[in-house]
Structures are given as C-alpha cells and as structure tokens.
Write a protein that holds these residues in place. Structure first.
Motif, PDB file in Angstrom:
ATOM      1  N   PHE A  55       0.814  -1.214   0.000  1.00  0.00           N
ATOM      2  CA  PHE A  55       0.000   0.000   0.000  1.00  0.00           C
ATOM      3  C   PHE A  55       0.849   1.265   0.000  1.00  0.00           C
ATOM      4  O   PHE A  55       0.425   2.302  -0.533  1.00  0.00           O
ATOM      5  CB  PHE A  55      -0.997  -0.036   1.156  1.00  0.00           C
ATOM      6  CG  PHE A  55      -2.266  -0.741   0.771  1.00  0.00           C
ATOM      7  CD1 PHE A  55      -3.407  -0.033   0.465  1.00  0.00           C
ATOM      8  CD2 PHE A  55      -2.292  -2.118   0.652  1.00  0.00           C
ATOM      9  CE1 PHE A  55      -4.564  -0.674   0.061  1.00  0.00           C
ATOM     10  CE2 PHE A  55      -3.435  -2.778   0.256  1.00  0.00           C
ATOM     11  CZ  PHE A  55      -4.580  -2.060  -0.047  1.00  0.00           C
ATOM     12  N   GLU A  56       2.031   1.209   0.552  1.00  0.00           N
ATOM     13  CA  GLU A  56       2.957   2.335   0.436  1.00  0.00           C
ATOM     14  C   GLU A  56       3.288   2.578  -1.038  1.00  0.00           C
ATOM     15  O   GLU A  56       3.345   3.722  -1.504  1.00  0.00           O
ATOM     16  CB  GLU A  56       4.232   2.068   1.227  1.00  0.00           C
ATOM     17  CG  GLU A  56       4.068   2.115   2.740  1.00  0.00           C
ATOM     18  CD  GLU A  56       4.015   3.534   3.290  1.00  0.00           C
ATOM     19  OE1 GLU A  56       4.061   4.493   2.477  1.00  0.00           O
ATOM     20  OE2 GLU A  56       3.915   3.683   4.521  1.00  0.00           O
ATOM     21  N   LEU A  57       3.504   1.493  -1.776  1.00  0.00           N
ATOM     22  CA  LEU A  57       3.844   1.627  -3.192  1.00  0.00           C
ATOM     23  C   LEU A  57       2.641   2.095  -4.011  1.00  0.00           C
ATOM     24  O   LEU A  57       2.792   2.915  -4.935  1.00  0.00           O
ATOM     25  CB  LEU A  57       4.381   0.302  -3.724  1.00  0.00           C
ATOM     26  CG  LEU A  57       4.930   0.326  -5.161  1.00  0.00           C
ATOM     27  CD1 LEU A  57       5.966   1.423  -5.348  1.00  0.00           C
ATOM     28  CD2 LEU A  57       5.532  -1.039  -5.517  1.00  0.00           C
ATOM     29  N   LEU A  58       1.446   1.600  -3.690  1.00  0.00           N
ATOM     30  CA  LEU A  58       0.245   2.095  -4.377  1.00  0.00           C
ATOM     31  C   LEU A  58       0.071   3.592  -4.159  1.00  0.00           C
ATOM     32  O   LEU A  58      -0.254   4.337  -5.101  1.00  0.00           O
ATOM     33  CB  LEU A  58      -0.989   1.337  -3.874  1.00  0.00           C
ATOM     34  CG  LEU A  58      -1.173  -0.104  -4.366  1.00  0.00           C
ATOM     35  CD1 LEU A  58      -2.284  -0.794  -3.586  1.00  0.00           C
ATOM     36  CD2 LEU A  58      -1.495  -0.125  -5.862  1.00  0.00           C
ATOM     37  N   LYS A  59       0.276   4.036  -2.931  1.00  0.00           N
ATOM     38  CA  LYS A  59       0.191   5.470  -2.630  1.00  0.00           C
ATOM     39  C   LYS A  59       1.199   6.252  -3.461  1.00  0.00           C
ATOM     40  O   LYS A  59       0.876   7.291  -4.048  1.00  0.00           O
ATOM     41  CB  LYS A  59       0.441   5.709  -1.143  1.00  0.00           C
ATOM     42  CG  LYS A  59       0.372   7.185  -0.743  1.00  0.00           C
ATOM     43  CD  LYS A  59       0.599   7.390   0.740  1.00  0.00           C
ATOM     44  CE  LYS A  59       2.071   7.259   1.096  1.00  0.00           C
ATOM     45  NZ  LYS A  59       2.330   7.688   2.506  1.00  0.00           N
ATOM     46  N   GLU A  60       2.428   5.725  -3.528  1.00  0.00           N
ATOM     47  CA  GLU A  60       3.483   6.403  -4.293  1.00  0.00           C
ATOM     48  C   GLU A  60       3.128   6.488  -5.773  1.00  0.00           C
ATOM     49  O   GLU A  60       3.305   7.539  -6.416  1.00  0.00           O
ATOM     50  CB  GLU A  60       4.797   5.644  -4.106  1.00  0.00           C
ATOM     51  CG  GLU A  60       5.973   6.231  -4.857  1.00  0.00           C
ATOM     52  CD  GLU A  60       7.224   5.385  -4.697  1.00  0.00           C
ATOM     53  OE1 GLU A  60       7.962   5.238  -5.699  1.00  0.00           O
ATOM     54  OE2 GLU A  60       7.454   4.850  -3.596  1.00  0.00           O
ATOM     55  N   GLN A  61       2.621   5.400  -6.338  1.00  0.00           N
ATOM     56  CA  GLN A  61       2.257   5.406  -7.754  1.00  0.00           C
ATOM     57  C   GLN A  61       1.161   6.426  -8.050  1.00  0.00           C
ATOM     58  O   GLN A  61       1.245   7.182  -9.021  1.00  0.00           O
ATOM     59  CB  GLN A  61       1.800   4.010  -8.181  1.00  0.00           C
ATOM     60  CG  GLN A  61       2.906   2.975  -8.257  1.00  0.00           C
ATOM     61  CD  GLN A  61       2.388   1.621  -8.725  1.00  0.00           C
ATOM     62  OE1 GLN A  61       1.181   1.430  -8.923  1.00  0.00           O
ATOM     63  NE2 GLN A  61       3.296   0.672  -8.917  1.00  0.00           N
ATOM     64  N   LEU A  62       0.130   6.439  -7.223  1.00  0.00           N
ATOM     65  CA  LEU A  62      -0.993   7.342  -7.473  1.00  0.00           C
ATOM     66  C   LEU A  62      -0.603   8.801  -7.247  1.00  0.00           C
ATOM     67  O   LEU A  62      -0.946   9.685  -8.039  1.00  0.00           O
ATOM     68  CB  LEU A  62      -2.169   6.950  -6.575  1.00  0.00           C
ATOM     69  CG  LEU A  62      -2.831   5.606  -6.930  1.00  0.00           C
ATOM     70  CD1 LEU A  62      -3.744   5.133  -5.807  1.00  0.00           C
ATOM     71  CD2 LEU A  62      -3.619   5.715  -8.232  1.00  0.00           C
ATOM     72  N   ASN A  63       0.137   9.059  -6.190  1.00  0.00           N
ATOM     73  CA  ASN A  63       0.509  10.451  -5.888  1.00  0.00           C
ATOM     74  C   ASN A  63       1.525  11.007  -6.875  1.00  0.00           C
ATOM     75  O   ASN A  63       1.489  12.203  -7.213  1.00  0.00           O
ATOM     76  CB  ASN A  63       1.054  10.558  -4.465  1.00  0.00           C
ATOM     77  CG  ASN A  63      -0.048  10.441  -3.413  1.00  0.00           C
ATOM     78  OD1 ASN A  63      -1.236  10.493  -3.747  1.00  0.00           O
ATOM     79  ND2 ASN A  63       0.330  10.274  -2.164  1.00  0.00           N
ATOM     80  N   SER A  64       2.423  10.156  -7.352  1.00  0.00           N
ATOM     81  CA  SER A  64       3.435  10.638  -8.292  1.00  0.00           C
ATOM     82  C   SER A  64       2.830  11.041  -9.631  1.00  0.00           C
ATOM     83  O   SER A  64       3.460  11.764 -10.416  1.00  0.00           O
ATOM     84  CB  SER A  64       4.514   9.575  -8.507  1.00  0.00           C
ATOM     85  OG  SER A  64       3.974   8.422  -9.132  1.00  0.00           O
ATOM     86  N   SER A  65       1.602  10.612  -9.884  1.00  0.00           N
ATOM     87  CA  SER A  65       0.924  11.027 -11.113  1.00  0.00           C
ATOM     88  C   SER A  65       0.503  12.489 -11.063  1.00  0.00           C
ATOM     89  O   SER A  65       0.236  13.103 -12.107  1.00  0.00           O
ATOM     90  CB  SER A  65      -0.316  10.159 -11.355  1.00  0.00           C
ATOM     91  OG  SER A  65      -1.354  10.480 -10.431  1.00  0.00           O
ATOM     92  N   GLY A  66       0.423  13.043  -9.860  1.00  0.00           N
ATOM     93  CA  GLY A  66      -0.071  14.403  -9.693  1.00  0.00           C
ATOM     94  C   GLY A  66      -1.579  14.516  -9.737  1.00  0.00           C
ATOM     95  O   GLY A  66      -2.147  15.594  -9.529  1.00  0.00           O
ATOM     96  N   LEU A  67      -2.254  13.404  -9.987  1.00  0.00           N
ATOM     97  CA  LEU A  67      -3.718  13.408 -10.122  1.00  0.00           C
ATOM     98  C   LEU A  67      -4.429  13.043  -8.831  1.00  0.00           C
ATOM     99  O   LEU A  67      -5.646  13.229  -8.710  1.00  0.00           O
ATOM    100  CB  LEU A  67      -4.133  12.422 -11.216  1.00  0.00           C
ATOM    101  CG  LEU A  67      -3.514  12.657 -12.598  1.00  0.00           C
ATOM    102  CD1 LEU A  67      -3.921  11.531 -13.549  1.00  0.00           C
ATOM    103  CD2 LEU A  67      -3.928  14.013 -13.146  1.00  0.00           C
ATOM    104  N   PHE A  68      -3.676  12.513  -7.866  1.00  0.00           N
ATOM    105  CA  PHE A  68      -4.278  12.027  -6.626  1.00  0.00           C
ATOM    106  C   PHE A  68      -3.493  12.527  -5.418  1.00  0.00           C
ATOM    107  O   PHE A  68      -2.276  12.760  -5.493  1.00  0.00           O
ATOM    108  CB  PHE A  68      -4.315  10.490  -6.604  1.00  0.00           C
ATOM    109  CG  PHE A  68      -5.163   9.886  -7.682  1.00  0.00           C
ATOM    110  CD1 PHE A  68      -6.526   9.713  -7.494  1.00  0.00           C
ATOM    111  CD2 PHE A  68      -4.601   9.502  -8.901  1.00  0.00           C
ATOM    112  CE1 PHE A  68      -7.317   9.166  -8.497  1.00  0.00           C
ATOM    113  CE2 PHE A  68      -5.378   8.956  -9.903  1.00  0.00           C
ATOM    114  CZ  PHE A  68      -6.747   8.792  -9.705  1.00  0.00           C
TER     115      PHE A  68
END
Length: 534
Positions: A389-402
């Motif tokens: 879940f740390e990695l999911l958070k990183e993926q979504l946040n790094s998009s700038g959309l979330f």
C-alpha cells in the motif's frame, strides 16, 4: 542443495477415483506425536462477530480451514483437483437436463462425533438454517440458488434450485453447506464462541485467551465415515502474532509446519537454503488481491476516478518490488489459470499512463488532485501488505492526479467497518470457495455479495451470471464470463492487482506436505504424517 520443492498441478480428475475409494478413518494412520501447524491467522470472537466458527457465518480462509477438518459436507474437492466427489454423500447428481434438481444419497451409518445418527433431515436443517440466518458475512449467498430442500426417507436429499446452477456441486463442498446437529446449532441463532461439532475427520478442542483462539487441537474422529484417509491421530494448529515468530518456531522444531502467511523474505530465504532442516513446498494457487470501492462514496462515486486509478496503477512494479516471483500481475477478477479468464483490464487500459488518466478525469470534469484514503488490514494478509500500500500510494501520488493517504487497521476492526461501507477504497484478498470462474464473479457482483458493495449491474445479475451457470461444460460459459469481465473493466467496482502462489514450509520428517493445501488454499490436515527424516 536447494530445499524448495515444486508441486505441479495434477491432471484434472486423475487422482479423484483413488481418493473416492480410500474409505474412512480406519484406512490407516501413522500415529505418533501430534503434528503442530503454525499460522498467522487470528481467530477472534467479538461483540460484532461473536460466532466466528459457525458454518452459517464463517467466511474467510482461516475459519473455513478449521471447519473443513470438522464439519462434513455432502461433496468435497478431490485431492487431485477436478470436479467435487461425494464425501458425506454416497452419490450425488443432477436428475434433470436443466441443472435445476440435484439429489444426494447419504452414506450408511453416518454419525456426528457426539454419537447422534445423521439423517437427510439434518442436511435439510443445516441448509435451511444458513439461509434463514442470512448472516452479515454474506456466506449464505453461496446457497442463493436453492429454492427448497426436500427429503425422502432418512438418506435421500433433493435440492430444488431457483435457476440452473452447474456450479452447485462445488457449493455443496463449502463449509456453509456443512451438516450440523440441531441439538448443537439453534435454528434461529448463531453459535457464539469457538465450539465446533460435526462429523468430519477430526473432533475439535479450542484453547482461547482474551477472546482469541490461540491453539486448536484436532483429534482423529473414530466415528468418521467419508472419502478421506486420515494419516495422523492428532494435529495442533497454533496462531502466531507474526511471520517472524512462526518462522522461528519451525526452525527450532517447536512446530512442524507453517503455512499462511509467510513473508516474501522468508520464502526467498527458504527457497535458497542448502543446509536447513526445513523444506519449502511451492504450489500453484488461486489467491488474488484487489482494491474495492464503495461506489456511493463521494470521492469515488465518479466512474472516471476509478478508471483513472486503474490507468495509473503499475501492477508489474507492484509485484516485482513487493512479491517478486511469488506473484504475477492480474488484469481481471478471474485468475489466469481458470477457464473463462480474460485480461479485461489490460485490454481496456493497456500499460500505465498518466496522460490517459488525466484525460479521463478532465473529460468527466473531475478536479485534481483527488483526495483519497486507501484502507488495508495490518494482520490478515501478511506483513507485505503495508509495503504494497505504500507503493500504491506512491504510484498514485506521483501522477499528480491524486492525493492519497493510507491507513492500516487490524482485521477484527477492518472487516466490520468495510461491511458497513465506512471505507471509500480498501484492499482485500480472495481465496476461492471453489475453483471456478463463477466464484470470482458472483461473490463480488451478485445480490447479497460478500463485500456488501452498492455497485449493481442488471445485465450481470439478471442475464450473464444465470447464463454462465446454465453451462455444465464450463468452456461453453466463456462468452458470458468474458462479457462480465469487460463490464467490470469499464465500470471499475474493483481493481484486480495480482495473483499469488502458495507455500508451506515443513520440517523434513513431515510427510504429505505436497497435498497440505489444494489450489483453493484449503488446509488438508489429514494428509500430514510422520516419516523418515531426509
């Protein structure tokens, strides 16, 4: 040498005739000291879930693995996989061409472990009870196609179904269809606590502390009559606080075998160890992990938000960084090894793309970044869940959309909160009730579904699921199953993440480890015995 043993899937049905001929508990036992099995599963009785081991309530892999040893079902999944074979029944089968009338004849001389004779009336009572109680776990949904149950004499049971259901024999192999004694299980109330009584291969005694089951003792049932050969006299199941404590116990010889849930690091270490007294056994598995949505929650009510998440998440990175070779990306609710699987999410979204996700949100006039909290359970699916879940958070946040936050909660709190709709997005795992694509679709998308999801699709519920269940030849159901998966990829009530392998680690004097788990993650304690240390 490398201590890892790879167990390849058996040829479908190859071992079923052998198993069916094995007989009951007099078929032999290696005897000796109790075999001790470790698990990180926690078994708790709380005010919100006071009856964790009642067959009419239990609906997770841990509690089912207790019930499968103790509460007998009419049918059972065979040792070598394939279609279910008779267990408490002598024979079962559809008696019409439309797969709407299913009849079973009980074995002669069946008894509950307490001594009471089992009759067809007890089978009817057990099924009717589960349907009447309609427990909030949602397990009764497995019996949703049952209209009425009829008995003829003491040994004949006839199930009249509302609609055709070619998967019904599988459902009769699950614990919710377990045969219980009316003297022990009240008709209108769940049985609280950790007592279990049945007619399975073992009797059961619980050791509890502060509302938690810390040890379960399974003793060979002398009254058992069924299809299983029981290779030991006693097995203890001990619950550990974490994977490290469980691993230490098996290394020291305090326990003989450990199963779920080992950490990826432990599996990697055991797979390459050359001088360990512990063998790692790898088996194919049908476990999946996914994100689920409360589609009524304001943050994810827009389909575009859910689609954008599906477009951004990088499953390949998630698997490689967290689970390595122990899992593979999954692009549908239905695992890749089952008939009916399609890569619906990959077909819809392709490779991860921030540009495409941004366009989806812009077209729906969704302001960014979208604020979300992803919830996960800290103690039910293993220690790697937090890293995932740390990695999911990183993926979504790094998009700038979330703008994503994550929050972990113990299972005993997590599951009731999820069922009440308190989480907008949450992570779950699924260990199948039986190895058929229907069991990865109906529990999530049908009425009275396991998740309590508000998402509804009338085409799936009213047309496609019934169409797929009419097909006894499951290959003929592929069209309907593919259509369902395509709709899920479009509407995104869930996002499938990965499909995992399964493992047991055992000291090298334990036999039967190759069959300790079947593909549905059923713990088959009766397979274990003592042998010569190798």
């Amino acid at each position: 040498m490398n201590r890892k043993t790879l167990v390849l899937p058996a040829v479908i049905g190859l071992l079923a005739p052998v198993l069916a001929a094995c007989g009951g508990s007099d078929s032999g036992s290696d005897g000796g000291d109790a075999i001790v099995v470790g698990t990180t599963d926690e078994f708790t009785a709380t005010s919100e879930a006071p009856a964790p081991l009642d067959p009419a309530y239990a609906y997770d892999v841990g509690t089912w693995n207790i019930l499968r040893q103790t509460v007998q079902t009419l049918m059972i999944q065979p040792r070598g996989e394939g279609e279910p074979v008779p267990e408490a029944a002598e024979r079962c089968g559809f008696t019409d061409t439309g797969n709407e009338r299913y009849a079973c004849t009980l074995r002669e001389g069946l008894k509950f472990a307490g001594g009471d004779t089992i009759t067809a009336a007890d089978v009817k009572y057990s099924i009717d009870r589960a349907l009447k109680l309609k427990a909030d776990s949602g397990v009764f949904g497995l019996l949703s196609t049952v209209d009425t149950v009829e008995t003829q004499g003491d040994r004949e049971v006839i199930f009249h179904l509302k609609t055709a259901d070619a998967t019904f024999p599988y459902k009769l192999s699950t614990p919710v269809a377990g045969i219980v004694d009316p003297d022990d299980y009240a008709e209108g109330k769940l049985r609280d606590g950790f007592q279990v009584d049945g007619s399975g291969p073992y009797t059961f005694e619980a050791e509890e502390q502060d509302g938690k089951l810390v040890k379960a003792v399974f003793t060979k049932n002398p009254s058992y009559k069924g299809s299983l050969k029981v290779n030991n006299d006693e097995v203890e199941l001990r619950s550990f606080a974490d994977a490290d404590a469980m691993s230490s116990a098996v290394e020291k010889g305090d326990i003989d075998l450990m199963s779920r849930t080992m950490s990826p690091e432990q599996i990697q270490r055991l797979s390459t160890a050359s001088d360990s007294a512990v063998d790692l056994v790898e088996m194919s598995g049908l476990e999946i992990r996914y994100l689920a949505f409360n589609t009524d929650a304001p943050a994810v009510e827009s389909k575009a938000v859910r689609q954008a998440m599906a477009q951004v998440i990088n499953r390949g990175e998630l698997v490689s960084k967290v689970y390595g070779t122990q899992a593979e990306p999954l692009y549908s609710l239905v695992p890749a090894s089952l008939t009916g699987h399609s890569n619906a999410f990959f077909n819809k979204y392709g490779e991860p793309s921030v540009t495409k996700a941004k366009a989806l949100l812009a077209k729906a006039n969704v302001s960014t970044p979208v604020s979300l909290t992803l919830h996960y359970t800290t103690d039910h699916y293993g220690t790697a869940t937090e890293k995932e879940f740390e990695l999911l958070k990183e993926q979504l946040n790094s998009s700038g959309l979330f703008d994503v936050k994550i929050k972990g909660t113990p299972w005993e709190t997590f599951r009731p909160a999820e069922q009440k709709g308190e989480y907008e997005v949450y992570g779950m795992g699924w260990f199948p009730d039986f190895p058929d694509a229907d069991n990865y679709i109906a529990p999530f998308l049908d009425k009275d579904n396991f998740l309590g999801s508000p998402y509804t699709n009338s085409e799936i519920r009213n047309s496609l699921i019934p169409e797929s269940r009419r097909e006894a030849d499951r290959q003929s159901a592929v069209g309907s199953l593919t259509d369902i998966q395509d709709i899920v990829a479009e509407d995104v009530p869930v996002i499938p993440l990965w499909q995992g392998k399964q493992y047991v680690a055992a000291r090298d004097d334990v036999t039967g480890t190759a069959y300790a788990l079947n593909s549905s993650s059923t713990l088959q304690l009766w397979e274990l015995g003592r042998g010569v240390s190798g």
